[in-house]
Enzyme design. Structure first.
Site, PDB file in Angstrom:
ATOM      1  N   ARG A  38       0.786  -1.015   0.066  1.00 55.51           N
ATOM      2  CA  ARG A  38      -0.098   0.687  -0.176  1.00 55.51           C
ATOM      3  C   ARG A  38       1.244   0.939  -0.365  1.00 55.51           C
ATOM      4  NH1 ARG A  38      -4.820  -2.304   4.450  1.00 55.51           N
ATOM      5  NH2 ARG A  38      -5.995  -3.394   2.143  1.00 55.51           N
ATOM      6  N   LYS A 202     -17.980 -17.698   2.439  1.00 57.18           N
ATOM      7  CA  LYS A 202     -18.998 -17.503   2.756  1.00 57.18           C
ATOM      8  C   LYS A 202     -19.780 -16.824   0.927  1.00 57.18           C
ATOM      9  CE  LYS A 202     -19.977 -17.239   7.068  1.00 57.18           C
ATOM     10  NZ  LYS A 202     -20.051 -15.602   8.131  1.00 57.18           N
ATOM     11  N   GLY A 355      -8.824  -8.653  -0.982  1.00 53.92           N
ATOM     12  CA  GLY A 355      -8.262 -10.230  -0.047  1.00 53.92           C
ATOM     13  C   GLY A 355      -8.043 -11.011  -0.294  1.00 53.92           C
TER      14      GLY A 355
HETATM   15  P1  AMP Z   1     -12.891 -14.876   2.141  1.00 53.78           P
HETATM   16  O1  AMP Z   1     -12.687 -13.631   3.094  1.00 53.78           O
HETATM   17  O2  AMP Z   1     -14.702 -15.088   1.642  1.00 53.78           O
HETATM   18  O3  AMP Z   1     -13.270 -14.144   0.149  1.00 53.78           O
HETATM   19  O4  AMP Z   1     -12.919 -16.279   2.249  1.00 53.78           O
HETATM   20  C1  AMP Z   1     -11.657 -16.469   2.242  1.00 53.78           C
HETATM   21  C2  AMP Z   1     -11.489 -17.949   2.800  1.00 53.78           C
HETATM   22  O5  AMP Z   1     -11.874 -19.146   2.842  1.00 53.78           O
HETATM   23  C3  AMP Z   1     -10.024 -18.424   3.469  1.00 53.78           C
HETATM   24  O6  AMP Z   1      -9.947 -18.321   4.588  1.00 53.78           O
HETATM   25  C4  AMP Z   1      -9.524 -20.309   3.019  1.00 53.78           C
HETATM   26  O7  AMP Z   1      -9.289 -21.048   4.302  1.00 53.78           O
HETATM   27  C5  AMP Z   1     -11.366 -20.240   3.432  1.00 53.78           C
HETATM   28  N1  AMP Z   1     -12.054 -21.528   2.384  1.00 53.78           N
HETATM   29  C6  AMP Z   1     -11.839 -22.061   1.294  1.00 53.78           C
HETATM   30  N2  AMP Z   1     -12.793 -22.327   0.601  1.00 53.78           N
HETATM   31  C7  AMP Z   1     -13.027 -22.995   1.830  1.00 53.78           C
HETATM   32  C8  AMP Z   1     -13.284 -24.764   2.590  1.00 53.78           C
HETATM   33  N3  AMP Z   1     -13.729 -25.500   1.117  1.00 53.78           N
HETATM   34  N4  AMP Z   1     -13.645 -24.776   3.165  1.00 53.78           N
HETATM   35  C9  AMP Z   1     -13.586 -23.831   4.304  1.00 53.78           C
HETATM   36  N5  AMP Z   1     -13.409 -22.873   4.103  1.00 53.78           N
HETATM   37  C10 AMP Z   1     -13.048 -22.311   3.520  1.00 53.78           C
END
Ligand code: AMP
Length: 398
Positions: A38, A202, A355
């Site tokens: 950044r 999610k 992210g």
């Molecule tokens: P996000 O912040 O929504 O992009 O989520 C990122 C997180 O999703 C990371 O920390 C990953 O470890 C988690 N993630 C990705 N695939 C899976 C999965 N199949 N089960 C649980 N967590 C997951």
């Protein structure tokens, strides 16, 4: 949303006091900045202003001091490192009230080309409430406002929006301009085929992104934890994988929407599963979508990788947000790694939407091979949702 905002090159800055909202929200450990992305991202705007004789007043937030001066969230380490990167002196105005005696004195003593950094704007409780008094105080230091903090452009705060009510000239910096160019063009006028890849934990975090992208893309690839709600809704067994039961109906709606719009929706056709959410979980690779009971889907399987890769090979624009699996554990990083490696080799515009996918791409060493890595997680998601970002909206139109 297509923005056509004025930039620093559209205005005269010589001899003017220019307040620049940067995103210096960097990770700091033991007084040392552990990721400088950044800071280096802000340099082109700062250098342009210095070279063109502006008097540059920088401001930013750092962490969440929640309206109180917290020494561990002082911008002092940023001032020190920025001075090294710019190879010039930076006066750090260490006022707990941000616009205090030190700041006013430092600004009054500036000559053309000087740089002053204000203290963490979130030391003031009014900042995140976008209160008028603090906005006026910030504006009183300058004649021109430059917003170069894409990461907070989705928030209407004093230092991103409030301040623009009290200054006539408000423009975007280079970093903001770059974000608008890549994300804006991808969404408004993409070279096709346009493929989006969504992953991460999610569905609920990315609901509006899925919905909006289905109106723009030719193909949508869904992996990561969110894929399992889609699979379950379609009648597959998902064991103990992540499930958002209340989003199953929505998932089916999105499947129908994709069909209606002739968008190819790709979900994992096989999975790498673990018997617990840990690095040393016992793993199995499934033959198809179904996951045995007692196991959770933690990465996309090899056939899914192959199918996703084939879909990406012809793409001319790719937007990626969210890892394909639990990439933090080496045994479940393969899918994310394979997608990152595929994107790195594509003759296409590749945009990593902030992210965790940015962390994944950088951690895996592919950062430099992407066309654009967004500096804003939440902001890039809201951009992809089609929302108006108040921090950008507040800048002057061309
Ligand atoms: P996000 O912040 O929504 O992009 O989520 C990122 C997180 O999703 C990371 O920390 C990953 O470890 C988690 N993630 C990705 N695939 C899976 C999965 N199949 N089960 C649980 N967590 C997951």
């Amino acid at each position: 949303m297509v923005y056509n905002k004025k930039t620093i090159e559209d205005i005269a800055v010589k001899g003017r006091n220019v307040l620049v909202r940067c995103d210096f929200n960097v990770p700091i450990k033991d007084d040392v900045i552990t990721d400088e992305t950044r800071l280096t991202g802000a340099i082109p705007t700062i250098n342009y202003l210095i070279e063109n004789g502006a008097r540059v007043i920088l401001c930013s937030h750092l962490g969440k001091p929640k309206g109180e001066p917290k020494p561990e969230l002082s911008l002092k380490p940023v001032a020190r490192r920025l001075a090294e990167l710019l190879n010039r002196e930076i006066v750090f105005a260490a006022d707990d009230i941000v616009v205090g005696e030190n700041a006013r004195k430092a600004v009054a003593e500036m000559v053309d080309g000087d740089v002053v950094l204000l203290q963490n704007v979130r030391y003031r409780v009014e900042e995140t409430e976008n209160k008028e008094a603090f906005s006026r105080e910030l504006a009183s230091l300058a004649e021109i406002f430059v917003n170069d903090a894409f990461g907070t452009a989705h928030r209407a705060h004093c230092s991103t929006v409030g301040v623009t009510h009290f200054l006539d000239t408000c423009v975007c910096g280079y970093l903001m301009q770059k974000e608008l160019k890549y994300l804006g063009e991808a969404v408004a006028n993409p070279q096709r085929p346009f493929v989006a890849i969504l992953g991460g934990a999610k569905i609920s975090d990315k609901i509006k992104v899925i919905n909006n992208l289905l109106e723009k893309v030719d193909s949508l690839i869904i992996g990561g934890g969110m894929a399992y709600t889609f699979l379950k809704a379609q009648g597959y067994e998902i064991g103990s994988s992540l499930l958002e039961e209340e989003k199953m109906a929505y998932a089916l709606e999105m499947v129908a929407k994709a069909k209606e719009r002739s968008v190819k929706l790709l979900l994992p056709v096989d999975n790498i599963c673990g018997d617990s959410f840990s690095a040393d979980a016992k793993t199995v690779v499934t033959d198809d979508e179904n996951i045995p009971s007692g196991f959770m889907g933690m990465d996309i399987g090899p056939r899914s990788v192959k199918i996703f890769k084939e879909e990406l090979n012809d793409a001319k624009t790719v937007v990626w947000n969210g890892p394909m699996g639990v990439f933090e554990f080496a045994g479940f990083a393969g899918g994310t790694l394979a997608i990152a490696a595929t994107l790195a080799e594509l003759e296409a515009t590749t945009i990593i939407g902030g992210g965790d996918s940015v962390a994944a791409v950088n951690q895996l060493g592919f950062g430099k091979k992407m066309s654009h890595i967004s500096t804003g997680g939440g902001a890039s998601l809201e951009f992809l949702e089609g929302k108006v970002l108040p921090g950008i909206d507040a800048c002057n139109d061309k």
